[in-house]
Design an enzyme around this catalytic site. Structure first.
Site, PDB file in Angstrom:
ATOM      1  N   ASP A  68       3.588 -12.666 -10.116  1.00  0.00           N
ATOM      2  CA  ASP A  68       3.220 -11.301  -9.742  1.00  0.00           C
ATOM      3  C   ASP A  68       4.081 -10.376 -10.582  1.00  0.00           C
ATOM      4  O   ASP A  68       5.263 -10.180 -10.298  1.00  0.00           O
ATOM      5  CB  ASP A  68       3.467 -11.102  -8.244  1.00  0.00           C
ATOM      6  CG  ASP A  68       3.274  -9.644  -7.823  1.00  0.00           C
ATOM      7  OD1 ASP A  68       2.910  -8.818  -8.680  1.00  0.00           O
ATOM      8  OD2 ASP A  68       3.501  -9.349  -6.640  1.00  0.00           O
TER       9      ASP A  68
ATOM     10  N   HIS B 236       5.739  -9.555  -2.065  1.00  0.00           N
ATOM     11  CA  HIS B 236       4.861  -8.509  -1.531  1.00  0.00           C
ATOM     12  C   HIS B 236       3.739  -9.193  -0.745  1.00  0.00           C
ATOM     13  O   HIS B 236       3.370 -10.329  -1.051  1.00  0.00           O
ATOM     14  CB  HIS B 236       4.288  -7.747  -2.732  1.00  0.00           C
ATOM     15  CG  HIS B 236       3.479  -6.533  -2.407  1.00  0.00           C
ATOM     16  ND1 HIS B 236       2.184  -6.597  -1.975  1.00  0.00           N
ATOM     17  CD2 HIS B 236       3.796  -5.207  -2.496  1.00  0.00           C
ATOM     18  CE1 HIS B 236       1.721  -5.359  -1.803  1.00  0.00           C
ATOM     19  NE2 HIS B 236       2.680  -4.502  -2.104  1.00  0.00           N
TER      20      HIS B 236
ATOM     21  N   GLN C 254       5.490  -5.110 -10.709  1.00  0.00           N
ATOM     22  CA  GLN C 254       6.619  -4.219 -10.936  1.00  0.00           C
ATOM     23  C   GLN C 254       7.167  -4.362 -12.352  1.00  0.00           C
ATOM     24  O   GLN C 254       7.449  -3.375 -13.024  1.00  0.00           O
ATOM     25  CB  GLN C 254       7.748  -4.523  -9.930  1.00  0.00           C
ATOM     26  CG  GLN C 254       7.408  -4.187  -8.494  1.00  0.00           C
ATOM     27  CD  GLN C 254       7.209  -2.704  -8.275  1.00  0.00           C
ATOM     28  OE1 GLN C 254       7.855  -1.879  -8.921  1.00  0.00           O
ATOM     29  NE2 GLN C 254       6.293  -2.363  -7.386  1.00  0.00           N
TER      30      GLN C 254
ATOM     31  N   CYS D  23       5.322  -3.174   2.158  1.00  0.00           N
ATOM     32  CA  CYS D  23       4.405  -4.325   2.097  1.00  0.00           C
ATOM     33  C   CYS D  23       5.170  -5.610   1.838  1.00  0.00           C
ATOM     34  O   CYS D  23       4.723  -6.481   1.082  1.00  0.00           O
ATOM     35  CB  CYS D  23       3.322  -4.136   1.040  1.00  0.00           C
ATOM     36  SG  CYS D  23       2.248  -2.762   1.400  1.00  0.00           S
TER      37      CYS D  23
ATOM     38  N   LYS E  96       0.574   1.130 -11.999  1.00  0.00           N
ATOM     39  CA  LYS E  96       2.037   1.126 -12.058  1.00  0.00           C
ATOM     40  C   LYS E  96       2.545   1.300 -13.484  1.00  0.00           C
ATOM     41  O   LYS E  96       3.732   1.537 -13.691  1.00  0.00           O
ATOM     42  CB  LYS E  96       2.578  -0.171 -11.457  1.00  0.00           C
ATOM     43  CG  LYS E  96       2.410  -0.197  -9.931  1.00  0.00           C
ATOM     44  CD  LYS E  96       3.315  -1.215  -9.301  1.00  0.00           C
ATOM     45  CE  LYS E  96       3.398  -1.141  -7.799  1.00  0.00           C
ATOM     46  NZ  LYS E  96       2.158  -1.084  -7.055  1.00  0.00           N
TER      47      LYS E  96
END
Lengths: 157, 410
Positions: free
Chosen positions: B199, B123, B202, B367, B225
């Protein structure tokens, strides 16, 4: 589907399926301009041939959503053979139709455009794109080709 | 272990909304998840009963607000398997968490020629901060490429990691859904002497996350999220790293002492939390973590896997080769994110048509423009699943896509 049919009028789908003036022109004498819509990834490429204050030829390329590509096609058909002044008036009229007024464009003109000035402008088929106004995020798709045209006319001047 | 989706749906007030004559079919949780009533209530209750600034007042409600804020931090720490609550720094979002590492740890440790390894799945939040550092410091960026089915191609990993100072990768792609083998990558990176930033934006919503089992050094994620409020996220990092890192923003809360000559920094994590934080949002994030913990992240993962497998099969059956589906073909290798593209119909047109029947899917580059270039497309449509989605939602999507295909037929 009432809302959708406002957006995707038959004439728009026709230009999307069978875009007019696709292709390239030799540079020079033509001038090449590109524009992008970062939100959707729409891309418009424009080849403009301007001679003696007249847009003598136009070719378009690029890829993107139906609205951006149909608007490109309709724009190319509308300005081909027109004087640069008429093309600029058409840009202003189209932007007015989309209800957005970019000071950048108006500033480049050096004149104030009033509703009265635009009243006599015939948009013809382009009016089919007015349905886009009901879908605010798509307005940029419709105006992209016109911003590229404005840039191209400025650079060709 | 299947979820009681009907009961879960009743927890989310927004799902009662109608779009025209249609029920809301929300398939954009990978962008931002909807909020259960317990999260809204937790934030309301704080404002209604115990709101005050934190770590400042000595009066009763200030102590209560501080206790709730720090309790939320402890919940978030437990949720991701952090050994200590003080290793969790509240940020605005995952993007700020990654930028925090780039601005503090990286600027203290990296100079010209130092190598940061990223992947082609990343991302922009895990790309641009490193481009900025490359422009400012002359660090070198290397990229882990993808296989044909959009998993990380690890055949050249050792060469990429050779001499690297940091490996910064997503645990799950927001476009292809690819689940990355973080423990294997972390082991390889550590063997090469590199630090590891993950990261987890998600994955934290979809799979059980354990930063200790991952053996990562930094992990970034956000609240919105995982069914919590937007405006707050977190960086987890090893305590010894946080201790050694310079502070991020300067201001109140992050200092121990300030004189006309200078300042000294507060203890971790507050050293990195300048200014009044998002107090109610932290409490909301804590409530969201409680909500997910009660459901059970193993059950959430099983649910996401089941829906993804169902969606992949349904899309293939209905549209065959006319619809390009990105990412690994097997639902075991991916989270609940399905990106797709018709040959002749732009993603934005597809989203517009399915919106007519109440279906919310994302369209665009998500993104992740470097990844889009590798996929060779300007944009995709993306359906992503949350705990409140079921097979009916997938069926509605497939029907709506059928309408889109008919509408734009040449």
């Amino acid at each position: 589907m009432t809302g959708l049919q406002d957006l995707y009028r038959e004439i728009i789908l026709d230009h999307y399926r069978a875009p007019r003036n696709r292709g390239e022109l030799p540079v020079p004498p033509a001038h090449k301009v590109e524009g992008f819509n970062p939100l959707c990834g729409d891309e418009v490429v424009l080849y403009l041939e301007v001679e003696g204050g007249v847009v003598t030829d136009v070719r378009t390329g690029g890829q993107g959503c139906s609205i951006s590509q149909a608007s490109t096609s309709m724009m190319s058909a509308a300005v081909k053979g027109k004087s640069v002044d008429d093309a600029r008036t058409l840009i202003r009229a189209f932007k007015a139709l989309m209800s957005i007024h970019e000071s950048k464009l108006e500033g480049a003109e050096g004149t104030d455009t009033t509703e009265a000035d635009l009243a006599g402008v015939r948009l013809g088929d382009l009016e089919a794109l007015q349905g886009v106004v009901k879908f605010p995020v798509r307005i940029k798709c419709a105006t992209l080709a016109w911003n590229v045209l404005a840039q191209g006319l400025d650079e060709s001047a | 272990m299947s979820l009681d989706v009907a009961a879960i749906r009743a927890d989310f007030p927004i799902l009662e909304r109608r779009i025209g004559d249609h029920r809301l079919v929300y398939l954009d949780s990978a962008s931002s998840a909807q909020k259960p009533q317990v999260v809204l209530d937790a934030m309301d209750r704080l404002y209604a009963t115990s709101y005050a600034n934190v770590h400042r007042g000595v009066y009763a409600i200030a102590e209560e607000a501080t206790a709730e804020f720090e309790a939320a931090r402890a919940k978030v720490a437990r949720f991701v398997g952090a050994p200590e609550a003080r290793e969790v720094v509240f940020t605005r979002n995952a993007t700020e968490a990654i930028n925090l590492v780039a601005h503090t740890w990286a600027r203290a440790n990296l100079g010209a020629g130092d190598v940061v390894v990223l992947s082609h799945l990343e991302h922009h939040a895990n790309v641009v901060p490193w481009h900025q550092l490359a422009a400012e410091r002359g660090i070198e960026l290397r990229w882990i490429p993808l296989t044909d089915d959009h998993r990380l191609d690890l055949t050249g990993l050792d060469a990429l990691l050779d001499g690297a100072a940091l490996l910064s990768v997503t645990a799950m792609s927001n476009v292809t859904g690819t689940i990355v083998d973080v423990p294997a990558l972390a082991a390889a990176a550590h063997a090469a002497g590199a630090r590891v930033l993950v990261d987890a934006c998600q994955s934290v919503a979809q799979v059980p996350v354990d930063v200790t089992a991952w053996d990562a050094d930094f992990v970034a994620f956000s609240s919105h999220k995982i069914y919590g409020p937007a405006g707050i996220g977190a960086l987890w990092a090893r305590a010894e790293l946080l201790e050694a890192m310079p502070p991020f923003l300067g201001g109140g809360e992050m200092i121990r002492d300030v004189t006309t000559e200078g300042f000294t920094t507060n203890d971790i994590p507050w050293k990195f939390e300048a200014g009044t934080p998002a107090i109610a949002e932290a409490v909301g994030m804590g409530a969201a973590v409680d909500y997910l913990t009660a459901i059970g992240m193993d059950a959430v993962r099983a649910h996401e896997r089941d829906l993804t497998a169902y969606a992949l099969a349904a899309l293939r059956d209905r549209f065959g080769d006319r619809l390009r589906i990105f990412g690994p073909p097997d639902a075991d290798d991916r989270g609940g994110v399905v990106s797709f593209l018709f040959d002749d119909i732009h993603a934005h047109d597809v989203s517009q048509v399915v919106d007519e029947v109440g279906v919310c899917v994302r369209a665009g580059h998500h993104c992740a423009k470097p990844l889009m270039r590798i996929l060779g497309v300007p944009a995709t449509s993306r359906a992503s699943f949350g705990v409140y989605n079921d097979r009916d939602d997938v069926d509605v999507l497939v029907e709506a896509l059928g309408r889109a295909e008919a509408f734009f037929a040449l």
